[in-house]
Write an enzyme that holds these catalytic residues in place. Structure first.
Site, mmCIF file in Angstrom:
data_model
loop_
_atom_site.group_PDB
_atom_site.id
_atom_site.type_symbol
_atom_site.label_atom_id
_atom_site.label_comp_id
_atom_site.label_asym_id
_atom_site.label_seq_id
_atom_site.Cartn_x
_atom_site.Cartn_y
_atom_site.Cartn_z
ATOM 1 C CE LYS A 162 37.193 -100.099 89.315
ATOM 2 N NZ LYS A 162 36.633 -99.636 88.041
ATOM 3 N N GLY A 213 30.610 -92.925 93.311
ATOM 4 C CA GLY A 213 29.820 -93.625 92.298
ATOM 5 C C GLY A 213 28.362 -93.672 92.702
ATOM 6 C CB SER A 214 25.611 -95.682 91.414
ATOM 7 O OG SER A 214 26.131 -96.983 91.580
ATOM 8 N N GLY A 218 27.732 -98.146 96.049
ATOM 9 C CA GLY A 218 28.228 -97.683 97.351
ATOM 10 C C GLY A 218 27.801 -98.619 98.483
ATOM 11 C CD GLU A 235 31.724 -87.320 98.709
ATOM 12 O OE1 GLU A 235 30.518 -87.056 98.507
ATOM 13 O OE2 GLU A 235 32.425 -86.671 99.494
ATOM 14 C CB CYS A 269 27.249 -86.412 92.263
ATOM 15 S SG CYS A 269 28.622 -85.323 92.632
HETATM 16 P P1 NAD Z 1 29.045 -96.857 89.468
HETATM 17 O O1 NAD Z 1 28.686 -97.042 90.898
HETATM 18 O O2 NAD Z 1 28.440 -97.728 88.461
HETATM 19 O O3 NAD Z 1 30.624 -97.024 89.281
HETATM 20 C C1 NAD Z 1 31.564 -96.274 90.011
HETATM 21 C C2 NAD Z 1 32.843 -97.050 90.114
HETATM 22 O O4 NAD Z 1 32.643 -98.222 90.902
HETATM 23 C C3 NAD Z 1 33.408 -97.533 88.782
HETATM 24 O O5 NAD Z 1 34.803 -97.398 88.811
HETATM 25 C C4 NAD Z 1 33.011 -99.000 88.779
HETATM 26 O O6 NAD Z 1 33.824 -99.812 87.969
HETATM 27 C C5 NAD Z 1 33.181 -99.358 90.231
HETATM 28 N N1 NAD Z 1 32.435 -100.532 90.686
HETATM 29 C C6 NAD Z 1 31.394 -101.173 90.096
HETATM 30 N N2 NAD Z 1 30.977 -102.202 90.876
HETATM 31 C C7 NAD Z 1 31.752 -102.201 91.981
HETATM 32 C C8 NAD Z 1 31.785 -102.992 93.168
HETATM 33 N N3 NAD Z 1 30.932 -103.995 93.375
HETATM 34 N N4 NAD Z 1 32.699 -102.687 94.110
HETATM 35 C C9 NAD Z 1 33.546 -101.668 93.949
HETATM 36 N N5 NAD Z 1 33.575 -100.885 92.838
HETATM 37 C C10 NAD Z 1 32.684 -101.146 91.870
HETATM 38 O O7 NAD Z 1 28.772 -95.322 89.191
HETATM 39 P P2 NAD Z 1 28.913 -94.553 87.790
HETATM 40 O O8 NAD Z 1 27.747 -94.930 86.950
HETATM 41 O O9 NAD Z 1 30.294 -94.711 87.263
HETATM 42 O O10 NAD Z 1 28.775 -93.031 88.253
HETATM 43 C C11 NAD Z 1 27.571 -92.355 88.292
HETATM 44 C C12 NAD Z 1 27.082 -92.241 89.726
HETATM 45 O O11 NAD Z 1 28.095 -91.669 90.534
HETATM 46 C C13 NAD Z 1 25.894 -91.318 89.859
HETATM 47 O O12 NAD Z 1 24.942 -91.877 90.746
HETATM 48 C C14 NAD Z 1 26.474 -90.061 90.479
HETATM 49 O O13 NAD Z 1 25.568 -89.282 91.203
HETATM 50 C C15 NAD Z 1 27.540 -90.628 91.337
HETATM 51 N N6 NAD Z 1 28.563 -89.615 91.618
HETATM 52 C C16 NAD Z 1 28.678 -89.115 92.887
HETATM 53 C C17 NAD Z 1 29.585 -88.115 93.161
HETATM 54 C C18 NAD Z 1 29.754 -87.552 94.535
HETATM 55 O O14 NAD Z 1 30.777 -86.964 94.817
HETATM 56 N N7 NAD Z 1 28.794 -87.678 95.422
HETATM 57 C C19 NAD Z 1 30.390 -87.619 92.137
HETATM 58 C C20 NAD Z 1 30.234 -88.136 90.854
HETATM 59 C C21 NAD Z 1 29.322 -89.136 90.614
#
Ligand code: NAD
Length: 462
Positions: A162, A213-214, A218, A235, A269
């Protein structure tokens, strides 16, 4: 969406916005509960055969890489429309994704013999886990999906993927491009709003959640996975420091610093998010970086010569705008940039900030955008403590002509990666992951592969 190898129709949808205009240009499917069940059921059915034939999986991963390269130009167009970044950089993301598939197709992980004597023969093997739920963010939708798909599929798992609701289209198109390559059900691609991600983590079928993601999300993923003891790889966000020692050559490192901090508009990230510069070199670095950042060409990703596109989405644009405004009202100065650009879309002036100290949000938090604070330091012990005084721990870099000295400073930093005279060196064979709140586990290399397997001890008595 792609479920069980077929294109499925949807009932509801949601808008996808072009960040260069701020206008919706397409709609994406909003996967409903029955469709999510169907995707997981298809993955569970496909698992039975997919896990049995490693040679076929290697061949298929190479064929998937070929398909990605064959579709690179068209996928890159979609990626730039929804993500905003210059289209030549989107093409690079496609080729990098293919490189990840090829690396894992060739990765050899023989069983490890741990005892072979008169009483015992014992070896450790790796078995697939089952169905994997893969969830990705909006900054590199296809590359970060490939970090999950290639090792997960090599190990014999099947996947439901997704993408972020901000950037669903390129990932949906990738699913379509791989329909004829992967057996039905091996890769299912669904899209929807954030609650769909939560439904995936609560679903009974997946045995592993691979999430990028964030940090806030996470933690929710980890909590949801705990009830069913699903495996997780997380991650998460970073607030990477770069420490510039007194023996740097500013002219030689300015371009690298610029690319490592402002690449993808800072929405990486492991981008450099705060720079600590030895006080004896501070003014030179501020001047050189300011000049480079001021020269950056910002614009629509489809125009020639553009280096930085818009910020990807409205909430992130608001957040960066607010972080920079509050840093300036607290006494920081923008040596270049500092404001949203007066034009449609989510464009923000690439910004260098001086006079922002630890303890302010722009330094302590993850800005994830084109604004970089530069902070002077005098003693190495102090700057190491400052760099480590955070819950983040993704990457960090130390820069200096004496590389042994720089390395000894780097290894005092508490992060998943430390780099010397470079930043964000990422490749399929290098482990990548975060310490502290920046994640759990790593991706890439044999370590990332292992995270998609269960270890099995096979012991024969003699
Ligand atoms: P986000 O956490 O808002 O969303 C990431 C994903 O999670 C999306 O697909 C979202 O729809 C999904 N999501 C939202 N709520 C959820 C839940 N309750 N359960 C499961 N999935 C859910 O993050 P974002 O704003 O899309 O991305 C930016 C963040 O990602 C930044 O903090 C960045 O540092 C981090 N990031 C980390 C890495 C890494 O490899 N460490 C790489 C890229 C981005």
């Amino acid at each position: 969406m792609t479920i069980d190898g077929k294109s499925v129709a949807h009932i509801d949808d949601f808008d996808v916005i072009n960040p260069s205009t701020g206008e919706a240009f397409a709609q994406a499917p909003d996967c409903d509960a029955d469709q999510l069940d169907a995707a997981f059921d298809a993955a569970a059915r496909a698992y039975g055969d997919w896990r049995t034939d490693l040679a076929l999986r290697r061949e298929t991963l190479n064929a998937a890489a070929d398909a990605i390269v064959a579709n690179a130009e068209s996928l890159a167009q979609v990626l730039t429309l929804e993500q905003g970044r210059p289209v030549n950089q989107s093409v690079i993301e496609l080729h990098a994704s293919a490189a990840w598939f090829r690396y894992f197709a060739a990765l050899d992980l023989p069983a490890e013999v741990i005892q072979d004597d008169a009483t015992t023969y014992a070896e450790v093997t790796r078995k697939p886990i089952g169905v994997v739920a893969a969830i990705t963010p909006w900054n590199f939708p296809l590359l970060l999906a490939s970090w999950k798909l290639a090792p997960a599929l090599l190990a014999g798992n099947t996947v439901v993927l997704k993408p972020s609701p901000y950037t669903p289209l390129a990932t949906l198109a990738l699913g379509a491009a791989l329909r004829g390559v992967l057996p039905p059900g091996v890769l299912n691609v669904v899209s929807g709003r954030d609650p769909l991600g939560a439904s995936m983590t609560e679903h009974p079928v997946p045995r592993k959640i691979s999430f990028t993601g964030s940090i806030a999300t996470g933690k929710r993923v980890a909590a949801a996975a705990a009830g069913d003891l699903k495996r997780v790889t997380l991650e998460l966000g970073g607030n990477d420091p770069a420490i510039l020692l007194d023996d740097i050559d500013p002219a030689a490192i300015t371009e690298k610093l610029f690319q490592s901090a402002f690449g993808n508009n800072g929405q990486i990230c492991s981008a450099i998010k705060r720079v600590y510069v030895h006080e004896s070199r501070y003014d030179e670095v501020v001047e050189a970086l300011t000049e480079r950042v001021r020269a950056a060409v910002v614009g629509d990703g489809f125009l020639d010569g553009v280096e930085l596109g818009p910020i990807q989405n409205a909430p992130q644009y608001e957040r960066v705008s607010q972080l920079v405004a509050s840093a300036i009202s607290d006494g920081a100065t923008a040596t270049t940039g500092g404001r949203p650009m007066d034009r449609p879309g989510y464009f923000f002036e690439p910004t260098v900030l001086v006079g922002a100290a630890d303890g302010t949000a722009i330094v302590d938090e993850e800005q994830f955008g084109p604004a970089l604070p530069l902070i002077p330091f005098s003693r190495v012990e102090d700057v190491v403590a400052q760099a480590n005084a955070t819950n983040f721990g993704l990457g960090a870099s130390v820069w200096g002509a004496d590389t042994d000295r720089a390395t000894s400073v780097a290894t005092q930093l508490d992060s998943g990666s430390v780099w010397v005279n470079t930043h964000m060196a990422v490749a399929p064979n290098l482990p990548f992951g975060g310490a502290k709140w920046s994640g759990i586990g790593v991706e890439n290399g044999p370590w990332g592969y292992a995270a998609f397997t269960e270890l099995q001890l096979v012991l024969r008595a003699r």
